[in-house]
Design a protein around this motif. Structure first.
Motif, PDB file in Angstrom:
ATOM      1  N   VAL A 287       0.843  -1.201   0.000  1.00 36.64           N
ATOM      2  CA  VAL A 287       0.000   0.000   0.000  1.00 36.64           C
ATOM      3  C   VAL A 287       0.876   1.249   0.000  1.00 36.64           C
ATOM      4  N   LEU A 288       1.880   1.262   0.819  1.00 40.57           N
ATOM      5  CA  LEU A 288       2.810   2.384   0.878  1.00 40.57           C
ATOM      6  C   LEU A 288       3.560   2.541  -0.450  1.00 40.57           C
ATOM      7  N   MET A 289       4.018   1.444  -1.003  1.00 38.28           N
ATOM      8  CA  MET A 289       4.751   1.516  -2.276  1.00 38.28           C
ATOM      9  C   MET A 289       3.870   2.040  -3.410  1.00 38.28           C
ATOM     10  N   GLN A 290       2.608   1.624  -3.440  1.00 39.71           N
ATOM     11  CA  GLN A 290       1.731   2.110  -4.498  1.00 39.71           C
ATOM     12  C   GLN A 290       1.440   3.590  -4.321  1.00 39.71           C
ATOM     13  N   MET A 291       1.276   4.034  -3.080  1.00 37.12           N
ATOM     14  CA  MET A 291       1.073   5.466  -2.836  1.00 37.12           C
ATOM     15  C   MET A 291       2.272   6.270  -3.329  1.00 37.12           C
ATOM     16  N   LEU A 292       3.475   5.745  -3.105  1.00 41.99           N
ATOM     17  CA  LEU A 292       4.683   6.436  -3.568  1.00 41.99           C
ATOM     18  C   LEU A 292       4.698   6.509  -5.092  1.00 41.99           C
ATOM     19  N   ARG A 293       4.377   5.402  -5.755  1.00 43.00           N
ATOM     20  CA  ARG A 293       4.373   5.393  -7.219  1.00 43.00           C
ATOM     21  C   ARG A 293       3.344   6.363  -7.778  1.00 43.00           C
ATOM     22  N   ASP A 294       2.208   6.473  -7.101  1.00 40.65           N
ATOM     23  CA  ASP A 294       1.174   7.400  -7.556  1.00 40.65           C
ATOM     24  C   ASP A 294       1.587   8.853  -7.351  1.00 40.65           C
ATOM     25  N   ALA A 295       2.431   9.101  -6.339  1.00 38.53           N
ATOM     26  CA  ALA A 295       2.755  10.480  -5.966  1.00 38.53           C
ATOM     27  C   ALA A 295       4.002  11.022  -6.645  1.00 38.53           C
ATOM     28  N   LEU A 296       4.913  10.136  -7.073  1.00 37.08           N
ATOM     29  CA  LEU A 296       6.192  10.590  -7.624  1.00 37.08           C
ATOM     30  C   LEU A 296       6.224  10.401  -9.139  1.00 37.08           C
ATOM     31  N   ALA A 297       6.953  11.286  -9.798  1.00 37.85           N
ATOM     32  CA  ALA A 297       6.972  11.292 -11.263  1.00 37.85           C
ATOM     33  C   ALA A 297       8.117  10.485 -11.843  1.00 37.85           C
ATOM     34  N   CYS A 298       8.769   9.655 -11.026  1.00 40.16           N
ATOM     35  CA  CYS A 298       9.867   8.825 -11.515  1.00 40.16           C
ATOM     36  C   CYS A 298       9.637   7.388 -11.073  1.00 40.16           C
ATOM     37  N   ALA A 299      10.461   6.489 -11.563  1.00 42.78           N
ATOM     38  CA  ALA A 299      10.332   5.081 -11.193  1.00 42.78           C
ATOM     39  C   ALA A 299      10.600   4.904  -9.706  1.00 42.78           C
ATOM     40  N   VAL A 300       9.764   4.115  -9.041  1.00 40.98           N
ATOM     41  CA  VAL A 300       9.920   3.795  -7.622  1.00 40.98           C
ATOM     42  C   VAL A 300      10.102   2.284  -7.528  1.00 40.98           C
ATOM     43  N   LEU A 301      11.288   1.861  -7.081  1.00 40.59           N
ATOM     44  CA  LEU A 301      11.644   0.451  -7.111  1.00 40.59           C
ATOM     45  C   LEU A 301      12.206   0.005  -5.769  1.00 40.59           C
ATOM     46  N   PRO A 302      11.929  -1.208  -5.343  1.00 40.29           N
ATOM     47  CA  PRO A 302      12.681  -1.749  -4.210  1.00 40.29           C
ATOM     48  C   PRO A 302      14.129  -1.950  -4.624  1.00 40.29           C
ATOM     49  N   VAL A 303      15.047  -1.798  -3.690  1.00 39.77           N
ATOM     50  CA  VAL A 303      16.464  -1.874  -4.049  1.00 39.77           C
ATOM     51  C   VAL A 303      16.850  -3.252  -4.575  1.00 39.77           C
ATOM     52  N   GLU A 304      16.045  -4.256  -4.290  1.00 41.15           N
ATOM     53  CA  GLU A 304      16.332  -5.582  -4.837  1.00 41.15           C
ATOM     54  C   GLU A 304      16.336  -5.582  -6.362  1.00 41.15           C
ATOM     55  N   ASP A 305      15.604  -4.645  -6.955  1.00 41.73           N
ATOM     56  CA  ASP A 305      15.557  -4.576  -8.420  1.00 41.73           C
ATOM     57  C   ASP A 305      16.904  -4.205  -9.039  1.00 41.73           C
ATOM     58  N   VAL A 306      17.819  -3.662  -8.224  1.00 39.63           N
ATOM     59  CA  VAL A 306      19.158  -3.348  -8.731  1.00 39.63           C
ATOM     60  C   VAL A 306      20.216  -4.221  -8.050  1.00 39.63           C
ATOM     61  N   GLY A 307      19.763  -5.309  -7.429  1.00 44.42           N
ATOM     62  CA  GLY A 307      20.695  -6.279  -6.865  1.00 44.42           C
ATOM     63  C   GLY A 307      21.172  -6.004  -5.466  1.00 44.42           C
ATOM     64  N   LEU A 308      20.506  -5.105  -4.728  1.00 42.53           N
ATOM     65  CA  LEU A 308      20.868  -4.812  -3.349  1.00 42.53           C
ATOM     66  C   LEU A 308      19.867  -5.457  -2.398  1.00 42.53           C
ATOM     67  N   ASP A 309      20.213  -5.506  -1.124  1.00 37.65           N
ATOM     68  CA  ASP A 309      19.379  -6.152  -0.104  1.00 37.65           C
ATOM     69  C   ASP A 309      18.793  -5.089   0.810  1.00 37.65           C
ATOM     70  N   GLY A 310      17.519  -4.788   0.621  1.00 42.97           N
ATOM     71  CA  GLY A 310      16.885  -3.721   1.373  1.00 42.97           C
ATOM     72  C   GLY A 310      16.731  -3.998   2.846  1.00 42.97           C
ATOM     73  N   ASP A 311      16.736  -5.272   3.239  1.00 42.37           N
ATOM     74  CA  ASP A 311      16.656  -5.596   4.662  1.00 42.37           C
ATOM     75  C   ASP A 311      17.981  -5.366   5.360  1.00 42.37           C
ATOM     76  N   MET A 312      19.064  -5.416   4.613  1.00 46.97           N
ATOM     77  CA  MET A 312      20.397  -5.371   5.219  1.00 46.97           C
ATOM     78  C   MET A 312      21.187  -4.114   4.865  1.00 46.97           C
ATOM     79  N   LEU A 313      20.612  -3.212   4.093  1.00 41.80           N
ATOM     80  CA  LEU A 313      21.379  -2.067   3.609  1.00 41.80           C
ATOM     81  C   LEU A 313      21.905  -1.196   4.745  1.00 41.80           C
ATOM     82  N   GLU A 314      21.116  -0.997   5.793  1.00 39.45           N
ATOM     83  CA  GLU A 314      21.583  -0.171   6.905  1.00 39.45           C
ATOM     84  C   GLU A 314      22.722  -0.859   7.649  1.00 39.45           C
ATOM     85  N   ALA A 315      22.596  -2.170   7.880  1.00 40.59           N
ATOM     86  CA  ALA A 315      23.682  -2.897   8.539  1.00 40.59           C
ATOM     87  C   ALA A 315      24.941  -2.853   7.683  1.00 40.59           C
TER      88      ALA A 315
END
Length: 358
Positions: A287-315
């Protein structure tokens, strides 16, 4: 990393020279149980006293359990748990004793990453941008890209990969966008005894109240020029605007508030990024991701789409920063925290030979 969502501890191995990312290694996660989360919540906003000491004990014990699984690492980056953050008045407080971890684990530990930046006039946050710059290089980005971390608090890093170094003026702009998962999690816990809104299921059945979101967007913080940062509960008064709403409407409206903060933040970017790469727990909320896509004028992607790990990026970020600190490299600069000049934060604690007092 133990973040403001209070869900648990992430650990990740990164092989790096402090500039380029060579490769990512093993990862692990250790959740906080309900009792531990209660102890951490009791310490939020406190600067000293029994609640702070109890929180520190929970944080240290959880990290020791998790980090004992890792071998053959050269240095550990230990962020600790942020309980209070007021850089313009009292400073910043992350609990957990890195020296204790170093001695127990027989491995050097870099910790207290934020204090030096605050002491030099910076916001002390966000600190992941130098790592985001390295990630942009690692994925081969050639156009400006934004990393949007939706943890307890939201923060954005605008990266221009055409620059060679992260601390070059213009290479980075970073700041907190506003509350993200924290108020949603708190609502779920208080009303439904749930730790978070899994898959946005509660928000999906609710209706966003635009007048509440508009009042939220009118907060002075959003007009403030970055760099800027927030404490976990800085918007507590604003999020109380949803108190009269039912569970579903309150969850939907808080989710929309998170998105509104991001939209306001994007106005501060030098130019629209080609992509917004979303990391942190918020990217799991459709729901949050779709709201972002509706609100922003550019591609909104989880970082996994570019080969990164969104659960571990901060660590991974604090592993990377630990290497930079150990090599005397800066970890923040005017474009990321507002500090007057690049600063290398962090304290390095070395394990002492057994039997020698420290």
């Amino acid at each position: 990393m133990s973040g403001t969502s209070l869900d648990g501890v992430d650990a990740a191995v990164v092989r790096t020279d402090g500039h380029q990312i060579e490769r990512f290694g093993a990862i692990a996660y250790r959740a906080y149980d309900a009792a531990e989360r209660d102890v951490l919540r009791a310490g939020l906003g406190q600067w000293s006293g029994p609640a702070v000491a109890a929180a520190a004990h929970v944080v240290e014990a959880a990290h020791l359990t998790l980090l004992a699984q890792f071998t053959e690492v050269d240095v550990i980056g230990f962020h600790g748990q942020t309980l209070a953050h007021a850089p313009q008045t009292r400073g910043t407080l992350q609990v957990g004793d890195g020296a204790h971890l170093a001695q127990t684990l027989s491995c050097p530990v870099v910790w207290d990453f934020r204090s030096a930046d605050v002491a030099a006039g910076g916001q002390g946050a966000p600190l992941a941008p130098f790592f985001h710059f390295a990630c942009a290089k690692h994925i081969g980005a050639t156009e400006p890209v934004a990393f949007l971390n939706l943890g307890g608090v939201g923060n954005i890093t605008y990266v221009d990969p055409s620059y060679e170094a992260a601390d070059t003026p213009g290479a980075l702009l970073a700041f907190d966008t506003g509350p993200a998962n924290a108020p949603i999690n708190d609502l779920m816990q208080a009303r439904l005894n749930l730790p978070f809104d899994a898959d946005g299921a509660v928000a999906r059945t609710g209706r966003v109240h635009p007048s509440v979101v508009d009042e939220f967007r009118a907060a002075a913080y959003f007009a403030q020029v970055p760099p800027k940062s927030l404490d976990r509960d800085d918007f507590a008064q604003m999020t109380r605007l949803v108190d009269p709403l039912g569970n579903a409407d309150a969850a939907a409206t808080l989710t929309a508030m998170c998105v509104a903060g991001v939209v306001e933040g994007m106005r501060h970017c030098p130019e629209p990024p080609a992509r917004v790469l979303v990391t942190g727990g918020g990217r799991h909320n459709p729901v949050l991701m779709q709201m972002l896509r509706d609100a922003l004028a550019c591609a909104v992607l989880p970082v996994e789409d570019v080969g990164l790990d969104g659960d571990m990026l901060e660590a991974q970020a604090f592993a990377y920063l630990a290497v930079r600190v150990s090599r005397g490299l800066p970890t923040s600069c005017p474009g990321t925290t507002g500090v007057q000049a690049p600063v290398g934060g962090g304290t390095v604690s070395w394990p002492q030979p057994k039997g020698i007092a420290v």
